[in-house]
Design a protein around this motif. Structure first.
Motif, short mmCIF file in Angstrom:
data_model
loop_
_atom_site.label_atom_id
_atom_site.label_comp_id
_atom_site.label_asym_id
_atom_site.label_seq_id
_atom_site.Cartn_x
_atom_site.Cartn_y
_atom_site.Cartn_z
N GLU A 59 0.81 -1.22 0.00
CA GLU A 59 0.00 0.00 0.00
C GLU A 59 0.85 1.29 0.00
N PRO A 60 1.85 1.41 0.89
CA PRO A 60 2.63 2.67 0.90
C PRO A 60 3.35 2.92 -0.42
N THR A 61 3.82 1.85 -1.07
CA THR A 61 4.50 2.01 -2.35
C THR A 61 3.52 2.55 -3.40
N LYS A 62 2.31 2.02 -3.38
CA LYS A 62 1.31 2.50 -4.35
C LYS A 62 0.93 3.96 -4.04
N LEU A 63 0.68 4.24 -2.76
CA LEU A 63 0.25 5.60 -2.39
C LEU A 63 1.32 6.64 -2.75
N ALA A 64 2.58 6.24 -2.65
CA ALA A 64 3.66 7.18 -2.95
C ALA A 64 3.70 7.53 -4.43
N ALA A 65 3.05 6.71 -5.26
CA ALA A 65 2.99 6.99 -6.70
C ALA A 65 1.68 7.69 -7.07
N GLY A 66 0.99 8.27 -6.08
CA GLY A 66 -0.28 8.96 -6.32
C GLY A 66 -0.06 10.28 -7.04
N ALA A 80 -6.10 5.87 -5.33
CA ALA A 80 -6.55 5.06 -4.18
C ALA A 80 -8.07 4.92 -4.20
N ILE A 81 -8.58 3.99 -3.42
CA ILE A 81 -10.03 3.80 -3.33
C ILE A 81 -10.69 5.11 -2.92
N GLY A 82 -11.72 5.52 -3.65
CA GLY A 82 -12.41 6.76 -3.34
C GLY A 82 -11.70 7.99 -3.88
N GLY A 83 -10.62 7.79 -4.65
CA GLY A 83 -9.82 8.91 -5.15
C GLY A 83 -10.48 9.72 -6.23
N GLU A 84 -11.50 9.16 -6.86
CA GLU A 84 -12.30 9.93 -7.82
C GLU A 84 -13.68 9.30 -7.87
N SER A 85 -14.64 10.07 -8.38
CA SER A 85 -15.96 9.49 -8.60
C SER A 85 -16.66 10.27 -9.69
N GLY A 86 -17.29 9.54 -10.61
CA GLY A 86 -18.04 10.20 -11.68
C GLY A 86 -19.22 10.98 -11.11
N GLU A 95 -9.47 0.57 -6.94
CA GLU A 95 -8.22 1.31 -7.03
C GLU A 95 -7.82 1.32 -8.50
N GLY A 96 -6.97 2.26 -8.86
CA GLY A 96 -6.60 2.36 -10.27
C GLY A 96 -5.15 2.78 -10.43
N ARG A 174 -5.90 3.18 -18.18
CA ARG A 174 -6.38 3.16 -16.80
C ARG A 174 -6.59 1.71 -16.39
N LEU A 175 -5.79 1.24 -15.44
CA LEU A 175 -5.93 -0.11 -14.92
C LEU A 175 -6.84 -0.03 -13.70
N PHE A 176 -7.81 -0.91 -13.62
CA PHE A 176 -8.71 -0.90 -12.45
C PHE A 176 -8.74 -2.23 -11.75
N HIS A 177 -8.91 -2.15 -10.44
CA HIS A 177 -9.09 -3.31 -9.59
C HIS A 177 -10.31 -3.01 -8.72
N TYR A 178 -11.41 -3.71 -9.01
CA TYR A 178 -12.68 -3.47 -8.31
C TYR A 178 -12.84 -4.47 -7.16
N PHE A 179 -13.38 -3.97 -6.04
CA PHE A 179 -13.60 -4.81 -4.86
C PHE A 179 -15.08 -5.16 -4.73
N SER A 180 -15.39 -6.18 -3.94
CA SER A 180 -16.81 -6.48 -3.70
C SER A 180 -17.34 -5.54 -2.62
N ALA A 181 -18.67 -5.40 -2.59
CA ALA A 181 -19.30 -4.31 -1.84
C ALA A 181 -18.98 -4.30 -0.34
N ALA A 182 -18.76 -5.48 0.24
CA ALA A 182 -18.57 -5.53 1.70
C ALA A 182 -17.14 -5.17 2.11
#
Ligand code: AKG
Ligand code: FE2
Length: 355
Positions: A59-66, A80-86, A95-96, A174-182
């Motif tokens: 996670e920290p490695t990914k966040l540092a590339a934000g 990061a999750i929640g980082g944008e929304s249409g 995450e993307g 844009r690469l995306f990784h979608y999570f399940s709702a819970a």
């Protein structure tokens, strides 16, 4: 018997066949705003695996590339999750990672969409990074061929070769990784969760490779959501708002969305946004004739409710901006908007939804 086979709802185009032979498929695809594509020579499995490796980084490695904090509207780096929304009302549970043309170090920044890729620290030489770089170019080539094929098949009133010309260096993967709702229940608790809020794509065309999970849907003319099947070996081409405008309505720009995967499943997709050149402007007649939002039926508008699209049809300034502003400036504004909808931002708390 032939009569009884269900008709696939998203038409299939084989890029290896002559465009003239594919006329019927492209005509149906232009009306729906989407085709499934084979004959593209892309190694989808390899690229999906590479994106899984990227998202598996700490996670920290990914966040540092934000990317979003420094340059509003600039779209490269980790999301990061929640980082944008249409739409501000939704939490998009994904995450993307966005990247594109590899600008040489110290290259002058020509416009707000130019700039270096923000690869995670320590990834030089990683096989997944080489694979993703290769996939960007291969996918851009396939999209170029597909749009030229389409323009030829449909006899579009635009120069086929010019649709994406000049956009090679600003088009974005844009690469995306979608999570399940819970999952990630602690983020914005109580907010409705989705994968991608209803929207149209703002540019020329989008080339989507997806894993076998499913969840991408687009609105058919009757206002029913049509699932875009995740079939191995196929990519999906969605047609966008700018192509709709350029083609004077000959191609539809479909409202689409992504539903979250079922419990304990994750979804990965590789989404290439095909841009025209930054400075592309619409011919004055095309801008004057533009339908805003583009050519949607009442049933589609009712089914979608709020959705995010290139220009706000109820804004009297919008038509003016279309005729006068470069594509790049319009789209930078859009990116600032979806970033402003990130969790915890001011417009998020105000709950404003631009359509
Ligand atoms: O993840 C997908 O399949 C599509 C996402 C999408 O529609 C977009 O990013 O514009
Ligand atoms: Fe989209």
């Amino acid at each position: 018997a032939l009569c009884c086979q269900p008709r696939p709802s998203v038409p299939l185009v084989d890029l290896r066949a002559p465009a003239s032979v594919q006329r019927e498929a492209w005509a149906a695809g232009a009306a729906l705003g989407a085709v499934r594509l084979v004959g593209h020579d892309l190694d989808i499995a390899a690229a999906l695996n590479a994106s899984r490796s990227l998202f598996a980084l700490p996670e920290p490695t990914k966040l540092a590339a934000g990317s979003l904090d420094g340059r509003p509207g600039f779209q490269r780096g980790y999301l990061a999750i929640g980082g944008e929304s249409g739409l501000a009302a939704n939490l998009e549970l994904k995450e993307g990672f966005c990247y594109g043309y590899e600008w040489p170090a110290n290259a002058p920044v020509e416009n707000g969409l130019c700039g270096p890729n923000l690869w995670p620290e320590g990834s030089e030489g990683a096989p997944w990074r080489a694979e993703l770089t290769h996939y960007f170019h291969a996918a851009a080539g396939a999209m170029q061929r597909a749009t030229a094929h389409m323009a030829e098949a449909l006899l579009l009133p635009v120069d086929a070769a010019s649709l994406l010309r000049g956009g090679e260096r600003i088009s974005i993967m844009r690469l995306f990784h979608y999570f399940s709702a819970a999952e990630h229940a602690h983020i914005a608790p109580g907010k409705p969760r989705t994968g991608s809020s209803a929207h149209t794509d703002w540019h020329v065309a989008t080339l989507i490779a997806q894993d076998g999970t499913g969840g991408l849907q687009l609105l058919g003319a009757d206002g029913a959501w049509v699932g875009v099947p995740p079939l191995a070996g196929e990519v999906v081409v969605l047609l966008g708002d700018y192509l709709h405008l350029l083609s004077r309505g000959a191609t539809h720009s479909p409202i689409h969305r992504v539903l979250l995967p079922p419990e304990r499943r994750h979804r990965y997709s590789l989404t290439l946004f095909g841009y025209p050149s930054f400075d592309a402007t619409l011919p004055a007649e095309a801008a004057a004739a533009a339908e805003l939002p583009p050519s949607h039926t009442r049933a589609q508008l009712a089914a979608a409710g709020a959705f995010n699209t290139l220009v706000n049809g109820s804004d009297p300034q919008a038509r003016l901006r279309l005729a006068e502003e470069a594509f790049g400036d319009l789209v930078l504004d859009k990116w600032r908007g979806v970033a402003a909808n990130r969790v915890g931002s001011r417009s998020d708390r105000a709950g404003s939804d631009a359509v």
